[in-house]
Design a protein around this motif. Structure first.
Motif: not given
Length: 174
Positions: A132-142, A106-108
């Motif tokens: 899939p294919g997205f780096s999670p670290l920038p999202l978590v940091a944000a 459900d990622a969007a």
């Protein structure tokens, strides 16, 4: 915290005062994100970050809050791909504040509000679905260093339709 509850396949890192629970299928990058968070904490990009548990953790509800602890046999151990199982500083428990789901279906780009929360044992927690294919670290940091806001008058008309540019071309002069 007791470990009477069954363990779940997840990793957790305390960042500042709250833990980030990292879920996902085997090989999705749970350990990698855990170590990335620890490194970001050590470099000052995030508040201090320390491992709670890697691969298997226990969840417990106390006083309307969710707590996470490592599986005893794995406490203080983390898998570093290419190096193997390594010892790492860790804490015995932490209050859970964020759930990250790797390889989330459900990622969007602009997720709906319902996908940004999850209920675990009756506790509602903020959630980040990472595709899939997205780096999670920038999202978590944000998520950790910014706050959610509603649309303001400075957003372009395209924002409400979830397409195009989201910031008005005249925002710099408004």
């Amino acid at each position: 915290m007791t470990s009477a509850a069954p363990s779940i396949h997840a990793s957790a890192v305390r960042v500042g005062e709250l833990a980030v629970l990292i879920r996902g299928p085997s090989g999705s990058g749970k350990s990698r994100l855990a170590f990335d968070l620890i490194l970001a904490g050590r470099s000052g990009q995030l508040p201090q970050a320390v491992l709670v548990g890697d691969d298997r953790v226990h969840l417990a509800t106390r006083g309307g809050e969710m707590w996470v602890s490592p599986a005893p046999a794995l406490a203080g151990l983390i898998e570093i791909r290419g190096l193997g199982i390594r010892s790492c500083d860790h804490v015995s428990e932490a209050k859970l504040g964020l759930v990250v789901d790797l390889m989330a279906e459900d990622a969007a780009r602009l997720p709906n509000a319902e996908s940004l929360f999850v209920h675990l044992n009756g506790i509602e927690l903020p959630r980040i679905p990472v595709g899939p294919g997205f780096s999670p670290l920038p999202l978590v940091a944000a998520a950790l260093i910014t706050s959610m806001t509603s649309c303001s008058g400075n957003l372009s008309d395209d924002c409400v339709r979830q397409i195009g540019n989201h910031i008005s071309p005249t925002i710099a002069t408004e």
